[in-house]
Design a protein around this motif. Structure first.
Motif, PDB file in Angstrom:
ATOM      1  N   LYS A 123     -30.910   1.531  30.273  1.00 14.50           N
ATOM      2  CA  LYS A 123     -31.315   1.869  31.629  1.00 14.50           C
ATOM      3  C   LYS A 123     -30.406   1.164  32.618  1.00 14.50           C
ATOM      4  O   LYS A 123     -30.241  -0.055  32.562  1.00 14.50           O
ATOM      5  CB  LYS A 123     -32.769   1.457  31.858  1.00 14.50           C
ATOM      6  N   PRO A 124     -29.784   1.904  33.535  1.00  8.91           N
ATOM      7  CA  PRO A 124     -28.875   1.261  34.493  1.00  8.91           C
ATOM      8  C   PRO A 124     -29.637   0.365  35.459  1.00  8.91           C
ATOM      9  O   PRO A 124     -30.791   0.609  35.783  1.00  8.91           O
ATOM     10  CB  PRO A 124     -28.231   2.453  35.220  1.00  8.91           C
ATOM     11  N   THR A 125     -28.968  -0.669  35.925  1.00 10.98           N
ATOM     12  CA  THR A 125     -29.564  -1.571  36.900  1.00 10.98           C
ATOM     13  C   THR A 125     -29.514  -0.938  38.286  1.00 10.98           C
ATOM     14  O   THR A 125     -28.804   0.049  38.519  1.00 10.98           O
ATOM     15  CB  THR A 125     -28.816  -2.910  36.920  1.00 10.98           C
ATOM     16  N   LEU A 126     -30.264  -1.519  39.218  1.00 12.37           N
ATOM     17  CA  LEU A 126     -30.264  -1.003  40.586  1.00 12.37           C
ATOM     18  C   LEU A 126     -28.869  -1.119  41.195  1.00 12.37           C
ATOM     19  O   LEU A 126     -28.425  -0.220  41.924  1.00 12.37           O
ATOM     20  CB  LEU A 126     -31.289  -1.765  41.431  1.00 12.37           C
ATOM     21  N   GLY A 127     -28.171  -2.213  40.895  1.00 16.52           N
ATOM     22  CA  GLY A 127     -26.811  -2.359  41.412  1.00 16.52           C
ATOM     23  C   GLY A 127     -25.884  -1.265  40.919  1.00 16.52           C
ATOM     24  O   GLY A 127     -25.063  -0.738  41.688  1.00 16.52           O
ATOM     25  N   GLN A 128     -26.006  -0.886  39.645  1.00 17.86           N
ATOM     26  CA  GLN A 128     -25.174   0.188  39.111  1.00 17.86           C
ATOM     27  C   GLN A 128     -25.514   1.523  39.759  1.00 17.86           C
ATOM     28  O   GLN A 128     -24.628   2.332  40.045  1.00 17.86           O
ATOM     29  CB  GLN A 128     -25.353   0.266  37.592  1.00 17.86           C
ATOM     30  N   ILE A 129     -26.806   1.752  40.003  1.00 20.36           N
ATOM     31  CA  ILE A 129     -27.222   3.005  40.658  1.00 20.36           C
ATOM     32  C   ILE A 129     -26.684   3.067  42.077  1.00 20.36           C
ATOM     33  O   ILE A 129     -26.203   4.109  42.537  1.00 20.36           O
ATOM     34  CB  ILE A 129     -28.757   3.128  40.644  1.00 20.36           C
ATOM     35  N   VAL A 130     -26.767   1.945  42.794  1.00 18.87           N
ATOM     36  CA  VAL A 130     -26.278   1.914  44.179  1.00 18.87           C
ATOM     37  C   VAL A 130     -24.788   2.220  44.221  1.00 18.87           C
ATOM     38  O   VAL A 130     -24.327   3.034  45.027  1.00 18.87           O
ATOM     39  CB  VAL A 130     -26.579   0.545  44.816  1.00 18.87           C
ATOM     40  N   ARG A 131     -24.019   1.608  43.340  1.00 23.70           N
ATOM     41  CA  ARG A 131     -22.569   1.853  43.324  1.00 23.70           C
ATOM     42  C   ARG A 131     -22.269   3.307  42.980  1.00 23.70           C
ATOM     43  O   ARG A 131     -21.374   3.926  43.563  1.00 23.70           O
ATOM     44  CB  ARG A 131     -21.907   0.925  42.315  1.00 23.70           C
ATOM     45  N   GLN A 132     -23.027   3.848  42.028  1.00 26.81           N
ATOM     46  CA  GLN A 132     -22.792   5.238  41.643  1.00 26.81           C
ATOM     47  C   GLN A 132     -23.152   6.196  42.777  1.00 26.81           C
ATOM     48  O   GLN A 132     -22.409   7.136  43.063  1.00 26.81           O
ATOM     49  CB  GLN A 132     -23.605   5.569  40.393  1.00 26.81           C
ATOM     50  N   LYS A 133     -24.294   5.958  43.415  1.00 25.13           N
ATOM     51  CA  LYS A 133     -24.727   6.841  44.504  1.00 25.13           C
ATOM     52  C   LYS A 133     -23.774   6.775  45.691  1.00 25.13           C
ATOM     53  O   LYS A 133     -23.484   7.798  46.326  1.00 25.13           O
ATOM     54  CB  LYS A 133     -26.132   6.441  44.951  1.00 25.13           C
ATOM     55  N   LEU A 134     -23.294   5.576  45.993  1.00 23.71           N
ATOM     56  CA  LEU A 134     -22.392   5.426  47.133  1.00 23.71           C
ATOM     57  C   LEU A 134     -20.962   5.821  46.806  1.00 23.71           C
ATOM     58  O   LEU A 134     -20.094   5.782  47.686  1.00 23.71           O
ATOM     59  CB  LEU A 134     -22.421   3.977  47.636  1.00 23.71           C
ATOM     60  N   SER A 135     -20.702   6.183  45.563  1.00 19.42           N
ATOM     61  CA  SER A 135     -19.352   6.597  45.140  1.00 19.42           C
ATOM     62  C   SER A 135     -18.310   5.552  45.525  1.00 19.42           C
ATOM     63  O   SER A 135     -17.249   5.871  46.052  1.00 19.42           O
ATOM     64  CB  SER A 135     -18.993   7.953  45.768  1.00 19.42           C
ATOM     65  N   GLU A 136     -18.665   4.285  45.279  1.00 15.12           N
ATOM     66  CA  GLU A 136     -17.770   3.162  45.580  1.00 15.12           C
ATOM     67  C   GLU A 136     -17.439   3.054  47.065  1.00 15.12           C
ATOM     68  O   GLU A 136     -16.381   2.547  47.452  1.00 15.12           O
ATOM     69  CB  GLU A 136     -16.482   3.261  44.757  1.00 15.12           C
ATOM     70  N   GLY A 137     -18.339   3.564  47.924  1.00 13.76           N
ATOM     71  CA  GLY A 137     -18.110   3.453  49.367  1.00 13.76           C
ATOM     72  C   GLY A 137     -18.079   2.002  49.806  1.00 13.76           C
ATOM     73  O   GLY A 137     -18.985   1.236  49.490  1.00 13.76           O
ATOM     74  N   ARG A 138     -17.065   1.625  50.538  1.00 11.09           N
ATOM     75  CA  ARG A 138     -16.866   0.223  50.910  1.00 11.09           C
ATOM     76  C   ARG A 138     -17.443  -0.124  52.280  1.00 11.09           C
ATOM     77  O   ARG A 138     -17.530  -1.296  52.634  1.00 11.09           O
ATOM     78  CB  ARG A 138     -15.364  -0.124  50.899  1.00 11.09           C
ATOM     79  N   LYS A 139     -17.841   0.881  53.062  1.00 16.29           N
ATOM     80  CA  LYS A 139     -18.423   0.599  54.372  1.00 16.29           C
ATOM     81  C   LYS A 139     -19.573   1.570  54.610  1.00 16.29           C
ATOM     82  O   LYS A 139     -19.431   2.780  54.437  1.00 16.29           O
ATOM     83  CB  LYS A 139     -17.379   0.719  55.480  1.00 16.29           C
TER      84      LYS A 139
END
Length: 282
Positions: A123-139
């Motif tokens: 099961k992915p962590t919340l941090g991994q989900i956030v990075r995936q959803k944001l598509s590595e958005g930096r801002k």
């Protein structure tokens, strides 16, 4: 009728490892297919490598000493008859090794249960989900009302400001990977002070990467739109459909937070009832 001798513990272990190896080979072939290899993370690959090493060392540990001695015997000269006999014996041995050994359904189920349990998806962590959803958005830019705060209008902020507790974990993860700016339209300086105090009491400035200088205030909706265009974020989160429509040409991705999905949205505008729901926290 004479009963067949029961297999020794070593033979049972060898048989179990052979069947386990077969299942592992099948699972790894499916894991490393083109469609699924992209979903493997470092922990999954490390677990697979660890299992493979364990199987190899266990196999080497239980091999009989006779096999080692047979491999170390020096070669001797043999005649043609002996060569034919050896070739026939080798052929029979190869056929026997290719043919599947007899095993009971209980053994099959036990081995498959072990392998299936080992290869269950992590099961992915919340941090991994956030990075995936944001598509590595930096801002990322985000409005406060209706997203971070319980209040939904500037008039309510004149009385109080309340941070939604369910959004704090997501907010913290976003600040770990992205440069986050919060912004809102307020009617007076007192409302601005209430918002900053509410964010501070919730621990937003101490536990995350957010500072007070990145909380921006304006007096009009146009002012918030100007903030977003000047900052040029990869993502903007808002509740006003008009602002989302205006910014669709300039911002790479947007999240429109609303209980009602708009009839028409740009391809780069996503809709969710809350920021927590978008990131799978509820």
């Amino acid at each position: 009728m004479a009963e067949s001798p029961s297999p020794s513990p070593t033979e049972e272990i060898v048989r179990l490892i052979k069947r386990l190896s077969a299942y592992v080979a099948f699972k790894m072939s499916s894991l490393f297919s083109t469609s699924s290899i992209r979903n493997l993370d470092s922990r999954s690959i490390g677990a697979i490598a660890g299992l493979a090493i364990a199987v190899i060392f266990t196999w080497r540990a239980i091999r009989t000493p006779g096999e080692h001695r047979q491999r170390r015997q020096p070669k001797r000269r043999i005649n043609n008859a002996e060569t034919s006999s050896a070739a026939a014996a080798a052929a029979q041995s190869n056929v026997a090794s290719v043919l599947p050994e007899f095993s009971s359904p209980r053994e099959d189920n036990a081995v498959q249960d072990v392998v299936d349990q080992f290869f269950q998806p992590v099961k992915p962590t919340l941090g991994q989900i956030v990075r995936q959803k944001l598509s590595e958005g930096r801002k990322v830019t985000c409005r406060l009302l209706g997203v971070i705060l319980e209040e939904t209008s500037p008039e309510e902020l004149q009385k109080q400001a309340t941070v939604r507790s369910s959004v704090l974990e997501v907010l913290l993860e976003i600040t770990k990977y992205s440069d986050l700016y919060l912004m809102e339209r307020v009617l007076d300086d007192e409302s601005e002070a209430k918002v900053l105090q509410a964010l501070e009491n919730a621990g937003v400035f101490t536990s995350g990467g957010l500072v007070k200088d990145k909380v921006l205030f304006c007096s009009t909706e146009i002012g918030r739109t100007s903030f977003v265009r000047q900052l040029e974020p990869d993502w903007h989160i808002d509740t006003n459909p008009e602002i989302s429509t205006q910014l669709a040409r300039f911002i790479k991705y947007q999240l429109h937070v609303s209980t009602v999905k708009p009839e028409r949205t740009a391809p780069n505008v996503f809709t969710s009832q809350s920021i927590e729901q978008f990131f799978g926290c509820v």
